[in-house]
Scaffold this motif. Sequence first.
Motif, mmCIF file in Angstrom:
data_model
loop_
_atom_site.group_PDB
_atom_site.id
_atom_site.type_symbol
_atom_site.label_atom_id
_atom_site.label_comp_id
_atom_site.label_asym_id
_atom_site.label_seq_id
_atom_site.Cartn_x
_atom_site.Cartn_y
_atom_site.Cartn_z
ATOM 1 N N HIS A 136 4.582 12.507 3.410
ATOM 2 C CA HIS A 136 5.925 13.025 3.646
ATOM 3 C C HIS A 136 5.934 14.481 4.098
ATOM 4 N N THR A 137 4.755 15.096 4.196
ATOM 5 C CA THR A 137 4.678 16.427 4.806
ATOM 6 C C THR A 137 4.672 16.338 6.327
ATOM 7 N N GLY A 138 4.396 15.155 6.864
ATOM 8 C CA GLY A 138 4.290 14.993 8.307
ATOM 9 C C GLY A 138 2.921 15.303 8.864
ATOM 10 N N GLU A 139 2.004 15.688 7.991
ATOM 11 C CA GLU A 139 0.647 16.008 8.434
ATOM 12 C C GLU A 139 -0.193 14.737 8.580
ATOM 13 N N LEU A 140 -1.296 14.863 9.295
ATOM 14 C CA LEU A 140 -2.261 13.777 9.395
ATOM 15 C C LEU A 140 -3.015 13.693 8.069
ATOM 16 N N VAL A 141 -3.029 12.504 7.481
ATOM 17 C CA VAL A 141 -3.572 12.348 6.134
ATOM 18 C C VAL A 141 -4.768 11.395 6.146
ATOM 19 N N THR A 142 -5.868 11.857 5.585
ATOM 20 C CA THR A 142 -7.001 11.006 5.241
ATOM 21 C C THR A 142 -7.241 11.190 3.748
ATOM 22 N N TYR A 143 -7.329 10.085 3.038
ATOM 23 C CA TYR A 143 -7.402 10.136 1.571
ATOM 24 C C TYR A 143 -8.463 9.156 1.111
ATOM 25 N N ASP A 144 -9.325 9.606 0.237
ATOM 26 C CA ASP A 144 -10.382 8.753 -0.304
ATOM 27 C C ASP A 144 -10.354 8.877 -1.814
ATOM 28 N N ASP A 184 -6.639 6.301 6.184
ATOM 29 C CA ASP A 184 -7.471 6.737 7.298
ATOM 30 C C ASP A 184 -6.594 7.255 8.435
ATOM 31 N N SER A 185 -6.546 8.565 8.587
ATOM 32 C CA SER A 185 -5.859 9.220 9.708
ATOM 33 C C SER A 185 -4.442 8.683 9.910
ATOM 34 N N ALA A 186 -3.640 8.792 8.872
ATOM 35 C CA ALA A 186 -2.266 8.276 8.908
ATOM 36 C C ALA A 186 -1.270 9.422 9.017
ATOM 37 N N ARG A 187 -0.178 9.165 9.715
ATOM 38 C CA ARG A 187 0.906 10.141 9.835
ATOM 39 C C ARG A 187 2.231 9.386 9.906
ATOM 40 N N ILE A 188 3.236 9.900 9.228
ATOM 41 C CA ILE A 188 4.595 9.368 9.358
ATOM 42 C C ILE A 188 5.273 10.138 10.484
ATOM 43 N N HIS A 194 0.871 -1.179 0.000
ATOM 44 C CA HIS A 194 0.000 0.000 0.000
ATOM 45 C C HIS A 194 0.911 1.233 0.000
ATOM 46 N N PRO A 195 0.536 2.290 -0.719
ATOM 47 C CA PRO A 195 1.409 3.477 -0.767
ATOM 48 C C PRO A 195 1.709 4.090 0.592
ATOM 49 N N ALA A 196 0.816 3.958 1.572
ATOM 50 C CA ALA A 196 1.111 4.481 2.908
ATOM 51 C C ALA A 196 2.282 3.741 3.538
ATOM 52 N N VAL A 197 2.410 2.453 3.230
ATOM 53 C CA VAL A 197 3.530 1.657 3.744
ATOM 54 C C VAL A 197 4.827 2.073 3.053
ATOM 55 N N VAL A 198 4.764 2.295 1.746
ATOM 56 C CA VAL A 198 5.958 2.739 1.010
ATOM 57 C C VAL A 198 6.440 4.087 1.536
ATOM 58 N N ALA A 199 5.515 4.976 1.850
ATOM 59 C CA ALA A 199 5.896 6.277 2.397
ATOM 60 C C ALA A 199 6.689 6.112 3.687
ATOM 61 N N GLN A 200 6.262 5.197 4.551
ATOM 62 C CA GLN A 200 6.979 4.951 5.807
ATOM 63 C C GLN A 200 8.323 4.288 5.547
ATOM 64 N N GLN A 201 8.349 3.292 4.654
ATOM 65 C CA GLN A 201 9.611 2.626 4.323
ATOM 66 C C GLN A 201 10.649 3.625 3.820
ATOM 67 N N ALA A 202 10.235 4.470 2.876
ATOM 68 C CA ALA A 202 11.167 5.416 2.266
ATOM 69 C C ALA A 202 11.670 6.436 3.277
ATOM 70 N N ALA A 203 10.791 6.922 4.149
ATOM 71 C CA ALA A 203 11.214 7.894 5.159
ATOM 72 C C ALA A 203 12.234 7.284 6.111
ATOM 73 N N THR A 204 12.013 6.042 6.499
ATOM 74 C CA THR A 204 12.935 5.376 7.429
ATOM 75 C C THR A 204 14.301 5.163 6.797
ATOM 76 N N VAL A 205 14.332 4.685 5.538
ATOM 77 C CA VAL A 205 15.623 4.490 4.872
ATOM 78 C C VAL A 205 16.338 5.816 4.678
ATOM 79 N N GLN A 206 15.607 6.871 4.370
ATOM 80 C CA GLN A 206 16.246 8.183 4.223
ATOM 81 C C GLN A 206 16.907 8.623 5.523
ATOM 82 N N LEU A 207 16.264 8.377 6.652
ATOM 83 C CA LEU A 207 16.867 8.708 7.941
ATOM 84 C C LEU A 207 18.126 7.892 8.186
ATOM 85 N N LEU A 208 18.063 6.599 7.898
ATOM 86 C CA LEU A 208 19.226 5.733 8.094
ATOM 87 C C LEU A 208 20.375 6.119 7.171
ATOM 88 N N ALA A 209 20.036 6.601 5.970
ATOM 89 C CA ALA A 209 21.055 6.940 4.972
ATOM 90 C C ALA A 209 21.516 8.389 5.059
#
Length: 330
Positions: A139-147, A154-158, A80-95
């Motif tokens: 990736h803005t860090g805001e609370l996101v709800t998308y339909d 549903d109410s996701a935030r990185i 799911h794209p919400a999972v990819v957003a979290q994966q990418a943010a975490t790798v960017q921090l590690l890198a």
Amino acid sequence: MTRFGYTLMTEQAGPKDLVRHAALAEEAGFDLEVASDHYSPWLTSQGHAPFVWSVLGAVAHVTERVELMTYVTCPILRYHPAVVAQQAATVQLLADGRFTLGVGSGENLNEHVVGAGWPAVAARQDMLAEALEIIRALHTGELVTYDGEHYRVDSARIWDLPEQGVEIALAAHGSRVIERCGALADHLVAVEPREDLVRAWDDLPDKPTVGQGARAIGQIPICWDPRGKDAAVARAHDQFRWFAGGFSVNADLPTTAGFAAATTFVRPEDVADNIACGSDLDEIVESVRPFWEAGFTDVALVQIGGDTQEAFLKQAAGPLLERLREASRG
């Protein structure tokens, strides 16, 4: 000047070997390292498919300078794209800011495993556009709800986000996906040295052009072997003959058996006509030349054969990079 990369092929090496190869590639002087994101190899003779996001986390810690990139992740079915957003943010921090998220519309080989079917290419591109909207929003860090038509969030935030964000590179085989999704990406990815794709990117309104803020990142297989051309051709035919099918075929085949059947009549000489094989570094340079002549800013090399990586990186990579950089400057 063109920048040159090394490909961490998850289809031809296990996770610990990939991490070791990443460290050796940085030592050899590569500018970037790109990693494939597959659930399956194309052919059983390749024999591997570890989870790339775990590999990238480890690679981030054994390297310091080289840039990292997925080449490419498909954020529409298996993830799911919400999972990819979290994966990418975490790798960017590690890198420490060295990571670019490369994305594309995927291959049936990897995506069918979750049992969600395999949409037509136009539908996949529409799904990709929605996925990129979600990733950008998260990736803005805001609370996101998308339909949307294809996804709900549903109410996701990185919660752990890199200050510099994550740049996105879009894989394209034709101009439609550039027109559909280019506004949501920062860079272009293509595995063919096609000037028309660079022009299509440059025609996007209100976007940096290639070489002036945007990059065009290509990839090319090679099969270096100190034993000579015959040994290299045999290995390339065994492990990389799937390459002859082209994107329109490869994107739709679902299994390694399908790839084996589709390439039954691909001959060693057919592979040799399309992939630089052997010990001649100048031949390899000439095979890469069409990319920088087409305007590509980066080219990642795929050295075919998991058991050849250390020898390639220790013996051939340094001299090859010198020749590539000299030729591309000219």
